[in-house]
Motif scaffolding. Structure first.
Motif, PDB file in Angstrom:
ATOM      1  N   GLU A  14       1.050  -1.527  -0.012  1.00  0.00           N
ATOM      2  CA  GLU A  14      -0.088  -0.119  -0.133  1.00  0.00           C
ATOM      3  C   GLU A  14       0.208   1.370   0.301  1.00  0.00           C
ATOM      4  O   GLU A  14       2.201   1.082   0.641  1.00  0.00           O
ATOM      5  CB  GLU A  14      -0.668   0.107   0.961  1.00  0.00           C
ATOM      6  CG  GLU A  14      -1.442  -1.201   2.176  1.00  0.00           C
ATOM      7  CD  GLU A  14      -0.803  -1.939   2.532  1.00  0.00           C
ATOM      8  OE1 GLU A  14       0.519  -2.474   2.466  1.00  0.00           O
ATOM      9  OE2 GLU A  14      -1.671  -2.371   3.624  1.00  0.00           O
ATOM     10  N   ILE A  15       0.345   2.512  -0.778  1.00  0.00           N
ATOM     11  CA  ILE A  15       1.041   3.331  -0.736  1.00  0.00           C
ATOM     12  C   ILE A  15       0.062   4.778  -0.156  1.00  0.00           C
ATOM     13  O   ILE A  15       0.843   5.416   0.143  1.00  0.00           O
ATOM     14  CB  ILE A  15       1.800   3.342  -1.655  1.00  0.00           C
ATOM     15  CG1 ILE A  15       1.122   4.314  -2.949  1.00  0.00           C
ATOM     16  CG2 ILE A  15       2.945   2.931  -1.949  1.00  0.00           C
ATOM     17  CD1 ILE A  15       1.980   4.973  -4.253  1.00  0.00           C
ATOM     18  N   GLY A  16      -0.872   4.843  -0.667  1.00  0.00           N
ATOM     19  CA  GLY A  16      -1.663   5.759   0.068  1.00  0.00           C
ATOM     20  C   GLY A  16      -3.327   5.833  -0.249  1.00  0.00           C
ATOM     21  O   GLY A  16      -3.536   4.436  -0.552  1.00  0.00           O
ATOM     22  N   VAL A  63       7.012  17.346 -13.058  1.00  0.00           N
ATOM     23  CA  VAL A  63       5.065  17.139 -12.934  1.00  0.00           C
ATOM     24  C   VAL A  63       4.402  16.388 -14.086  1.00  0.00           C
ATOM     25  O   VAL A  63       4.892  17.090 -14.743  1.00  0.00           O
ATOM     26  CB  VAL A  63       3.950  18.059 -12.078  1.00  0.00           C
ATOM     27  CG1 VAL A  63       2.625  16.870 -12.178  1.00  0.00           C
ATOM     28  CG2 VAL A  63       5.145  18.663 -10.953  1.00  0.00           C
ATOM     29  N   ILE A  64       4.367  15.135 -13.789  1.00  0.00           N
ATOM     30  CA  ILE A  64       3.733  14.624 -15.185  1.00  0.00           C
ATOM     31  C   ILE A  64       1.875  14.634 -15.674  1.00  0.00           C
ATOM     32  O   ILE A  64       1.292  13.867 -14.751  1.00  0.00           O
ATOM     33  CB  ILE A  64       4.152  13.412 -15.765  1.00  0.00           C
ATOM     34  CG1 ILE A  64       5.278  12.468 -15.132  1.00  0.00           C
ATOM     35  CG2 ILE A  64       3.636  12.057 -16.719  1.00  0.00           C
ATOM     36  CD1 ILE A  64       6.829  13.383 -16.027  1.00  0.00           C
ATOM     37  N   SER A  65       1.545  15.046 -16.526  1.00  0.00           N
ATOM     38  CA  SER A  65      -0.143  15.174 -16.841  1.00  0.00           C
ATOM     39  C   SER A  65       0.121  14.656 -18.436  1.00  0.00           C
ATOM     40  O   SER A  65       0.624  15.309 -19.270  1.00  0.00           O
ATOM     41  CB  SER A  65      -0.587  16.822 -15.953  1.00  0.00           C
ATOM     42  OG  SER A  65      -1.412  16.762 -16.532  1.00  0.00           O
ATOM     43  N   ASP A 126      -5.954   2.214  -1.552  1.00  0.00           N
ATOM     44  CA  ASP A 126      -6.766   2.383  -2.739  1.00  0.00           C
ATOM     45  C   ASP A 126      -5.292   3.053  -3.670  1.00  0.00           C
ATOM     46  O   ASP A 126      -5.806   3.233  -4.810  1.00  0.00           O
ATOM     47  CB  ASP A 126      -7.187   3.572  -2.585  1.00  0.00           C
ATOM     48  CG  ASP A 126      -7.540   5.182  -2.507  1.00  0.00           C
ATOM     49  OD1 ASP A 126      -6.124   5.066  -2.186  1.00  0.00           O
ATOM     50  OD2 ASP A 126      -8.150   5.983  -2.015  1.00  0.00           O
ATOM     51  N   ALA A 127      -4.187   3.109  -3.000  1.00  0.00           N
ATOM     52  CA  ALA A 127      -2.825   3.312  -4.021  1.00  0.00           C
ATOM     53  C   ALA A 127      -1.625   2.171  -3.977  1.00  0.00           C
ATOM     54  O   ALA A 127      -1.951   2.364  -2.469  1.00  0.00           O
ATOM     55  CB  ALA A 127      -2.484   4.727  -3.955  1.00  0.00           C
ATOM     56  N   PHE A 128      -1.254   1.602  -4.889  1.00  0.00           N
ATOM     57  CA  PHE A 128      -0.114   0.553  -4.743  1.00  0.00           C
ATOM     58  C   PHE A 128       1.323   0.735  -5.153  1.00  0.00           C
ATOM     59  O   PHE A 128       0.860   0.684  -6.385  1.00  0.00           O
ATOM     60  CB  PHE A 128      -1.000  -1.052  -4.756  1.00  0.00           C
ATOM     61  CG  PHE A 128      -2.169  -1.696  -3.535  1.00  0.00           C
ATOM     62  CD1 PHE A 128      -1.925  -1.603  -2.647  1.00  0.00           C
ATOM     63  CD2 PHE A 128      -3.884  -0.440  -3.666  1.00  0.00           C
ATOM     64  CE1 PHE A 128      -3.284  -1.927  -1.973  1.00  0.00           C
ATOM     65  CE2 PHE A 128      -4.189  -0.923  -3.106  1.00  0.00           C
ATOM     66  CZ  PHE A 128      -3.968  -1.669  -1.744  1.00  0.00           C
TER      67      PHE A 128
HETATM   68  N1  LIG Z   1       3.501   6.325   0.339  1.00  0.00           N
HETATM   69  C1  LIG Z   1       4.517   6.976  -0.797  1.00  0.00           C
HETATM   70  O1  LIG Z   1       5.702   6.730  -1.019  1.00  0.00           O
HETATM   71  C2  LIG Z   1       3.651   7.366  -1.582  1.00  0.00           C
HETATM   72  C3  LIG Z   1       4.618   8.267  -2.918  1.00  0.00           C
HETATM   73  C4  LIG Z   1       3.975   9.029  -3.729  1.00  0.00           C
HETATM   74  C5  LIG Z   1       2.227   9.231  -3.480  1.00  0.00           C
HETATM   75  N2  LIG Z   1       1.557   8.828  -2.386  1.00  0.00           N
HETATM   76  C6  LIG Z   1       0.729   8.461  -3.146  1.00  0.00           C
HETATM   77  O2  LIG Z   1      -0.297   8.143  -4.062  1.00  0.00           O
HETATM   78  C7  LIG Z   1      -1.167   8.385  -4.676  1.00  0.00           C
HETATM   79  C8  LIG Z   1      -1.577   8.814  -6.021  1.00  0.00           C
HETATM   80  O3  LIG Z   1      -1.147   8.058  -7.052  1.00  0.00           O
HETATM   81  P1  LIG Z   1      -1.934   7.778  -7.661  1.00  0.00           P
HETATM   82  O4  LIG Z   1      -1.626   6.447  -8.656  1.00  0.00           O
HETATM   83  O5  LIG Z   1      -3.242   8.174  -7.605  1.00  0.00           O
HETATM   84  O6  LIG Z   1      -1.699   9.316  -9.340  1.00  0.00           O
HETATM   85  P2  LIG Z   1      -0.228   9.545  -9.356  1.00  0.00           P
HETATM   86  O7  LIG Z   1       0.792   8.569 -10.102  1.00  0.00           O
HETATM   87  O8  LIG Z   1       0.445  10.748  -8.710  1.00  0.00           O
HETATM   88  O9  LIG Z   1      -0.625  10.891 -10.672  1.00  0.00           O
HETATM   89  C9  LIG Z   1      -1.627  10.471 -11.873  1.00  0.00           C
HETATM   90  C10 LIG Z   1      -1.306  11.134 -13.162  1.00  0.00           C
HETATM   91  O10 LIG Z   1      -0.528  11.650 -13.639  1.00  0.00           O
HETATM   92  C11 LIG Z   1      -0.708  11.161 -14.685  1.00  0.00           C
HETATM   93  N3  LIG Z   1      -0.568  10.595 -16.038  1.00  0.00           N
HETATM   94  C12 LIG Z   1      -0.019   9.253 -15.138  1.00  0.00           C
HETATM   95  N4  LIG Z   1       0.605   8.121 -16.228  1.00  0.00           N
HETATM   96  C13 LIG Z   1       0.876   9.128 -17.315  1.00  0.00           C
HETATM   97  C14 LIG Z   1       1.790   9.114 -17.907  1.00  0.00           C
HETATM   98  N5  LIG Z   1       2.101   8.081 -19.172  1.00  0.00           N
HETATM   99  N6  LIG Z   1       1.297  10.540 -19.375  1.00  0.00           N
HETATM  100  C15 LIG Z   1       0.937  11.265 -19.027  1.00  0.00           C
HETATM  101  N7  LIG Z   1      -0.082  11.687 -17.256  1.00  0.00           N
HETATM  102  C16 LIG Z   1       0.375  10.581 -16.648  1.00  0.00           C
HETATM  103  C17 LIG Z   1      -1.905  11.751 -15.115  1.00  0.00           C
HETATM  104  O11 LIG Z   1      -2.242  13.178 -14.906  1.00  0.00           O
HETATM  105  P3  LIG Z   1      -3.185  14.305 -14.999  1.00  0.00           P
HETATM  106  O12 LIG Z   1      -4.647  13.413 -14.811  1.00  0.00           O
HETATM  107  O13 LIG Z   1      -3.391  15.224 -14.467  1.00  0.00           O
HETATM  108  O14 LIG Z   1      -3.636  13.816 -16.632  1.00  0.00           O
HETATM  109  C18 LIG Z   1      -2.507  11.223 -13.659  1.00  0.00           C
HETATM  110  O15 LIG Z   1      -3.683  11.091 -14.026  1.00  0.00           O
HETATM  111  C19 LIG Z   1      -2.104   9.272  -3.374  1.00  0.00           C
HETATM  112  O16 LIG Z   1      -2.253   8.649  -2.555  1.00  0.00           O
HETATM  113  C20 LIG Z   1      -0.789   9.089  -2.931  1.00  0.00           C
HETATM  114  O17 LIG Z   1      -0.478   9.966  -1.418  1.00  0.00           O
HETATM  115  C21 LIG Z   1       2.651   7.561  -1.884  1.00  0.00           C
END
Ligand SMILES: NC(=O)c1ccc[n+]([C@@H]2O[C@H](COP(=O)([O-])OP(=O)(O)OC[C@H]3O[C@@H](n4cnc5c(N)ncnc54)[C@H](OP(=O)(O)O)[C@@H]3O)[C@@H](O)[C@H]2O)c1
Length: 162
Positions: A14-16, A63-65, A126-128
């Protein structure tokens, strides 16, 4: 260029949860700051949105978006991970700091893994992180700390290399 991943996971990868981290571990945040300060950090847009004060200081924030109109103060926004890595090719070491989507896309290309293993399960997560294949990754360092008055859970800092 060395591609390093830094992440904190629970026992089940789990990460988030709900867009945020699993728990507050001040010594893990301190380690994150020590390891990444001065180095570029690459993150998905949702992870950026979870940062309480925006871009992290003293680091190049990437930032990737997929949103072509997105502009972020003190950060560079790129439309793909590959393009971001191309822009970073002259950097010595790059840190991939999450989240789940980004870790999944980069794990097979990463050279180093800074993994904090939290000694707890988080059933509401909900994030892994993707599964780590320990036939490929080997441990080069390990430090374990028990729970204390500042840390609800014990944790292990692991450094893994291919
Ligand atoms: N425990 C830890 O070490 C740790 C570290 C970091 C994060 N987290 C947690 O992880 C969760 C977030 O993770 P997540 O998976 O939901 O989101 P994420 O990977 O942080 O971001 C996803 C967003 O990145 C963009 N994206 C992803 N792949 C792409 C690609 N191939 N090309 C262009 N843009 C791309 C998109 O943005 P757009 O929607 O803007 O297009 C997508 O909605 C949170 O709960 C956070 O707290 C935990």
């Amino acid at each position: 260029m060395i591609i390093s991943i830094i992440v904190a996971t629970g026992k089940n990868n789990e990460i988030g949860q709900n867009g945020g981290l699993l728990c507050h571990l001040p010594d893990d945040l301190k380690r994150f700051k020590e390891i990444t300060t001065g180095k570029p950090i690459v993150m998905g847009r949702r992870t950026f949105d979870s940062l309480p004060k925006g871009a992290l200081p003293n680091r190049r924030n990437i930032v990737i978006s997929r949103n072509p109109y997105l502009k972020i103060e003190n950060a560079e926004v790129y439309s793909s991970l590959d393009y971001a890595l191309l822009k970073l090719k002259d950097e010595e070491e790059v840190f991939i700091i999450g989240g789940a989507q980004i870790y999944k896309q980069i794990l097979s290309d990463a050279d180093k893994l800074y993994l904090t293993k939290i000694h707890a399960n988080f059933p509401a997560a909900d994030a892994f992180f993707p599964p780590v294949d320990y036939r490929i990754w080997h441990e080069v360092n390990r430090e374990t700390y028990p729970a204390d008055e500042r840390h609800l859970f014990g944790f292990t800092f692991l450094e893994l290399e291919r």
